[in-house]
Design an enzyme around this catalytic site. Structure first.
Site, PDB file in Angstrom:
ATOM      1  N   ALA A 144     -16.823 -18.290  -8.190  1.00 15.72           N
ATOM      2  CA  ALA A 144     -16.674 -19.352  -7.189  1.00 15.72           C
ATOM      3  C   ALA A 144     -15.299 -19.989  -7.340  1.00 15.72           C
ATOM      4  O   ALA A 144     -14.689 -19.943  -8.404  1.00 15.72           O
ATOM      5  CB  ALA A 144     -17.768 -20.391  -7.389  1.00 15.72           C
ATOM      6  N   GLY A 145     -14.800 -20.569  -6.273  1.00 17.09           N
ATOM      7  CA  GLY A 145     -13.488 -21.206  -6.332  1.00 17.09           C
ATOM      8  C   GLY A 145     -13.106 -21.784  -4.987  1.00 17.09           C
ATOM      9  O   GLY A 145     -13.987 -22.177  -4.198  1.00 17.09           O
ATOM     10  N   ASN A 196     -14.645  -4.450   2.573  1.00 15.78           N
ATOM     11  CA  ASN A 196     -13.934  -5.726   2.468  1.00 15.78           C
ATOM     12  C   ASN A 196     -14.786  -6.885   2.978  1.00 15.78           C
ATOM     13  O   ASN A 196     -14.792  -7.963   2.390  1.00 15.78           O
ATOM     14  CB  ASN A 196     -12.603  -5.668   3.229  1.00 15.78           C
ATOM     15  CG  ASN A 196     -11.497  -5.092   2.363  1.00 15.78           C
ATOM     16  OD1 ASN A 196     -11.727  -4.767   1.200  1.00 15.78           O
ATOM     17  ND2 ASN A 196     -10.306  -4.953   2.906  1.00 15.78           N
ATOM     18  N   CYS A 212      -5.648  -8.984   2.959  1.00 13.25           N
ATOM     19  CA  CYS A 212      -6.724  -8.115   3.456  1.00 13.25           C
ATOM     20  C   CYS A 212      -7.974  -8.853   3.917  1.00 13.25           C
ATOM     21  O   CYS A 212      -8.371  -8.722   5.075  1.00 13.25           O
ATOM     22  CB  CYS A 212      -7.110  -7.114   2.376  1.00 13.25           C
ATOM     23  SG  CYS A 212      -5.803  -5.923   2.076  1.00 13.25           S
ATOM     24  N   PHE A 269     -17.107 -10.048  -8.225  1.00 12.86           N
ATOM     25  CA  PHE A 269     -16.856 -10.854  -7.022  1.00 12.86           C
ATOM     26  C   PHE A 269     -17.859 -11.985  -6.853  1.00 12.86           C
ATOM     27  O   PHE A 269     -18.297 -12.299  -5.758  1.00 12.86           O
ATOM     28  CB  PHE A 269     -16.764  -9.963  -5.772  1.00 12.86           C
ATOM     29  CG  PHE A 269     -15.366  -9.472  -5.594  1.00 12.86           C
ATOM     30  CD1 PHE A 269     -14.846  -8.539  -6.477  1.00 12.86           C
ATOM     31  CD2 PHE A 269     -14.546  -9.974  -4.607  1.00 12.86           C
ATOM     32  CE1 PHE A 269     -13.528  -8.114  -6.377  1.00 12.86           C
ATOM     33  CE2 PHE A 269     -13.228  -9.549  -4.493  1.00 12.86           C
ATOM     34  CZ  PHE A 269     -12.719  -8.619  -5.383  1.00 12.86           C
ATOM     35  N   LEU A 270     -18.216 -12.575  -7.970  1.00 12.87           N
ATOM     36  CA  LEU A 270     -19.103 -13.734  -7.933  1.00 12.87           C
ATOM     37  C   LEU A 270     -18.420 -14.922  -8.603  1.00 12.87           C
ATOM     38  O   LEU A 270     -19.079 -15.777  -9.185  1.00 12.87           O
ATOM     39  CB  LEU A 270     -20.434 -13.409  -8.627  1.00 12.87           C
ATOM     40  CG  LEU A 270     -21.350 -12.441  -7.877  1.00 12.87           C
ATOM     41  CD1 LEU A 270     -22.604 -12.140  -8.688  1.00 12.87           C
ATOM     42  CD2 LEU A 270     -21.752 -13.010  -6.502  1.00 12.87           C
ATOM     43  N   LYS A 314      -3.585 -15.127  -5.572  1.00  6.56           N
ATOM     44  CA  LYS A 314      -4.268 -14.822  -6.826  1.00  6.56           C
ATOM     45  C   LYS A 314      -3.186 -14.534  -7.861  1.00  6.56           C
ATOM     46  O   LYS A 314      -2.010 -14.395  -7.487  1.00  6.56           O
ATOM     47  CB  LYS A 314      -5.231 -13.641  -6.659  1.00  6.56           C
ATOM     48  CG  LYS A 314      -4.545 -12.325  -6.371  1.00  6.56           C
ATOM     49  CD  LYS A 314      -5.558 -11.198  -6.367  1.00  6.56           C
ATOM     50  CE  LYS A 314      -4.857  -9.862  -6.360  1.00  6.56           C
ATOM     51  NZ  LYS A 314      -5.781  -8.744  -6.437  1.00  6.56           N
ATOM     52  N   VAL A 370       0.832  -1.201   0.000  1.00  2.86           N
ATOM     53  CA  VAL A 370       0.000   0.000   0.000  1.00  2.86           C
ATOM     54  C   VAL A 370       0.869   1.255   0.000  1.00  2.86           C
ATOM     55  O   VAL A 370       0.659   2.170  -0.797  1.00  2.86           O
ATOM     56  CB  VAL A 370      -0.979  -0.015   1.205  1.00  2.86           C
ATOM     57  CG1 VAL A 370      -1.655   1.330   1.374  1.00  2.86           C
ATOM     58  CG2 VAL A 370      -2.014  -1.106   1.020  1.00  2.86           C
TER      59      VAL A 370
HETATM   60  C1  UDX Z   1      -8.725  -6.862  -1.595  1.00  2.00           C
HETATM   61  C2  UDX Z   1      -9.778  -5.772  -1.983  1.00  2.00           C
HETATM   62  O1  UDX Z   1     -10.312  -6.074  -3.285  1.00  2.00           O
HETATM   63  C3  UDX Z   1      -9.144  -4.394  -1.950  1.00  2.00           C
HETATM   64  O2  UDX Z   1     -10.144  -3.418  -2.199  1.00  2.00           O
HETATM   65  C4  UDX Z   1      -8.526  -4.161  -0.571  1.00  2.00           C
HETATM   66  O3  UDX Z   1      -7.877  -2.915  -0.552  1.00  2.00           O
HETATM   67  C5  UDX Z   1      -7.537  -5.263  -0.248  1.00  2.00           C
HETATM   68  O4  UDX Z   1      -8.185  -6.538  -0.349  1.00  2.00           O
HETATM   69  P1  UDX Z   1      -6.704  -8.104  -2.823  1.00  2.00           P
HETATM   70  O5  UDX Z   1      -6.559  -8.869  -1.542  1.00  2.00           O
HETATM   71  O6  UDX Z   1      -5.482  -7.551  -3.462  1.00  2.00           O
HETATM   72  O7  UDX Z   1      -7.713  -6.864  -2.607  1.00  2.00           O
HETATM   73  O8  UDX Z   1      -7.352  -9.084  -3.904  1.00  2.00           O
HETATM   74  P2  UDX Z   1      -8.759  -9.315  -4.605  1.00  2.00           P
HETATM   75  O9  UDX Z   1      -8.579  -9.217  -6.065  1.00  2.00           O
HETATM   76  O10 UDX Z   1      -9.828  -8.515  -4.014  1.00  2.00           O
HETATM   77  O11 UDX Z   1      -8.982 -10.870  -4.269  1.00  2.00           O
HETATM   78  C6  UDX Z   1      -9.007 -11.347  -2.923  1.00  2.00           C
HETATM   79  C7  UDX Z   1      -9.213 -12.846  -2.898  1.00  2.00           C
HETATM   80  O12 UDX Z   1     -10.550 -13.160  -3.275  1.00  2.00           O
HETATM   81  C8  UDX Z   1      -8.311 -13.645  -3.843  1.00  2.00           C
HETATM   82  O13 UDX Z   1      -7.874 -14.809  -3.175  1.00  2.00           O
HETATM   83  C9  UDX Z   1      -9.214 -13.980  -5.009  1.00  2.00           C
HETATM   84  O14 UDX Z   1      -8.817 -15.144  -5.665  1.00  2.00           O
HETATM   85  C10 UDX Z   1     -10.543 -14.162  -4.291  1.00  2.00           C
HETATM   86  N1  UDX Z   1     -11.716 -13.927  -5.141  1.00  2.00           N
HETATM   87  C11 UDX Z   1     -11.960 -12.686  -5.670  1.00  2.00           C
HETATM   88  C12 UDX Z   1     -12.604 -14.963  -5.390  1.00  2.00           C
HETATM   89  O15 UDX Z   1     -12.412 -16.102  -4.917  1.00  2.00           O
HETATM   90  N2  UDX Z   1     -13.704 -14.707  -6.148  1.00  2.00           N
HETATM   91  C13 UDX Z   1     -13.977 -13.496  -6.683  1.00  2.00           C
HETATM   92  O16 UDX Z   1     -15.008 -13.365  -7.356  1.00  2.00           O
HETATM   93  C14 UDX Z   1     -13.066 -12.451  -6.434  1.00  2.00           C
END
Ligand code: UDX
Length: 447
Positions: A253-254, A209, A261, A250-251, A321, A17
């Site tokens: 699945a996995g 979050n 965070c 953010f939908l 990710k 950050v």
């Molecule tokens: C997240 C928030 O998006 C961001 O706003 C905050 O500042 C920090 O936390 P980040 O942790 O970098 O960011 O990754 P993000 O892309 O949000 O993914 C978080 C996790 O969720 C990953 O493990 C990703 O694989 C998972 N994810 C995300 C899913 O399983 N499904 C989704 O649809 C989206």
């Protein structure tokens, strides 16, 4: 770009950050002094090297080089800068509360140097931290130091774009003029600015979050039900996402969310509520679903391979990710440990993890230098992280090097038809194989 003649902005803590914030502020035309207690990191930065992997950051830093400087000295920082962004870690403590010791250290190091200043909180801190910092400043007699909450919403892997093109900028301030000053600093960014109180700004970050994590756990549970009823979660998510009230994001699945965070912030919000006597029931479920989701892949492997003792499972991807080198709370850590506990032999490949580099996180896991090397002789493979190079593997070659034919797609990122053509089975999370009904095609197949 706004050429600045004023004093440089200070950024304390150059982790993800802090560094991205510093580079982006410099890109906007301001001079920036970055402080970190880690000498080695500061040396690297002085040499123009970016200590983290973040797409686009190297170029942006090179372009703003003359406006950026780096130090380990609070004396130097406080002499040069008045506005100080705080971007230090707030890791979870054993109690589940956010550990604010680094923030407290910064506040005392800054207040000890006196002067009229403005602290701007970028770190994710529990609601009430602003009040606490103000009280500390007051008791230290440092009443000329103002405080603004300016939470960060950047995602790793898309951080630069997220900072320069955010959905919103949130500024919570005690004094109007402090909020105005920070708003002015970001004048080069076109977006909605939310001006509010400090506790509200702090809460916006946690609530955002926690809501995103809830969306993920929700769709993961839908995926698990899809498996029972023969529906395909990808098509379900598409269908749901078209409703503007739900939205398509953010939908996916996995195997659950990870990273620095979501796990920490969801836990901290639950704890924060609990500390004030409120039982945040929904968040308990969000957390539990996420834990269970990481383990479901083991059940899928057992269904395919029977007992896992002596079986060879290859993990494709380890980071939480793609497009990051971050392994914090990655599903791969839990998955590898569970597979080892079942007696499986585990190999792995990740473009960002060198062989032998993280034996602390992956004890007993053979980390290979290529996907094919990790897959050599494997009975099964699991796609853990949807790195483009892994999604685009030549599956015919993969079939040749593997002993078995089982692939579990933990991110629903693979083309099951391609794998089938190569002679591999492909199990996703809440997905069904394409089925043709008569001459017509189901909507799942039409995706
Ligand atoms: C997240 C928030 O998006 C961001 O706003 C905050 O500042 C920090 O936390 P980040 O942790 O970098 O960011 O990754 P993000 O892309 O949000 O993914 C978080 C996790 O969720 C990953 O493990 C990703 O694989 C998972 N994810 C995300 C899913 O399983 N499904 C989704 O649809 C989206």
């Amino acid at each position: 770009m706004v050429p600045q003649t004023q004093r440089p902005v200070g950024v304390i803590g150059v982790g993800y950050v802090g560094l991205v914030t510093a580079v982006c502020i410099a890109h906007l035309g301001h001079r920036v002094v970055c402080l970190d207690v880690d000498e080695a990191k500061i040396e690297k930065l002085r040499a123009g090297l970016v200590p983290i992997y973040e797409p686009g950051l190297d170029e942006l830093m090179a372009g703003a080089r003359e406006r950026l400087s780096f130090t380990t000295s609070y004396d130097e920082l406080c002499e040069r800068s008045r506005v100080l962004f705080i971007a230090v870690d707030t890791p979870p403590s054993p109690s589940g509360d956010a550990d604010l010791s680094r923030v407290e250290r910064v506040v005392s190091d800054v207040s000890a140097r006196g002067g009229e200043r403005l602290l701007v909180m970028k770190s994710t801190v529990p609601v009430g931290t602003g009040e606490r910092v103000l009280a500390e400043l007051e008791s230290a007699g440092a009443t000329a130091i103002g405080y603004v909450s300016n939470p960060e919403f950047l995602r790793e892997g898309a951080a630069v774009d997220d900072v320069l093109h955010p959905d919103r900028i949130v500024i919570g301030a005690y004094r109007e003029r402090d909020g105005d000053e920070i708003q002015q600093l970001f004048a080069g960014i076109e977006t909605t600015v939310v001006r509010t109180s400090v506790p509200t700004a702090e809460m916006i970050k946690y609530a955002s979050n926690a809501f995103l994590a809830t969306k993920i756990s929700f769709i993961n549970e839908i995926a698990n039900v899809c498996e029972v009823v023969g529906a395909d979660v990808r098509a379900v998510a598409d269908g749901m996402g078209l409703d503007e009230r739900i939205g398509p994001h953010f939908l996916r699945a996995g195997i659950g969310y990870g990273g620095s965070c979501f796990p920490k912030d969801v836990q901290a919000l639950k704890q924060l509520a609990g500390n004030s006597g409120y039982h945040f029931q929904l968040l308990n479920a969000v957390i539990e679903v996420n834990h269970l989701q990481k383990r479901r892949v083991v059940g899928k492997l057992q269904e395919r391979l029977g007992r896992l003792r002596g079986k060879h499972v290859a993990l494709l991807g380890l980071t939480f990710k793609p497009h990051t080198d971050d392994l914090r709370e990655a599903a791969s850590i839990v998955l590898a440990a569970r597979l080892r506990a079942e007696g499986a032999r585990v190999s792995a490949y990740d473009p960002m993890v060198a062989p032998g580099a993280r034996a602390d996180l992956f004890p007993g896991v053979a980390i290979a230098t290529s996907a094919l090397a990790a897959l050599e002789g494997a009975d099964a493979a699991v796609l853990v992280t949807e790195w483009p190079e892994l999604v685009a593997l030549d599956w015919t070659v993969v079939r040749d090097v593997m002993r078995g034919a089982c692939v579990i797609d933990g991110r629903n990122a693979l083309d099951a038809a391609l794998l089938a053509a190569a002679g591999l089975s492909c199990d996703g999370i809440g997905t069904v194989a394409p089925v043709a009904i008569g001459d017509s095609v189901t909507s799942d197949e039409a995706r």
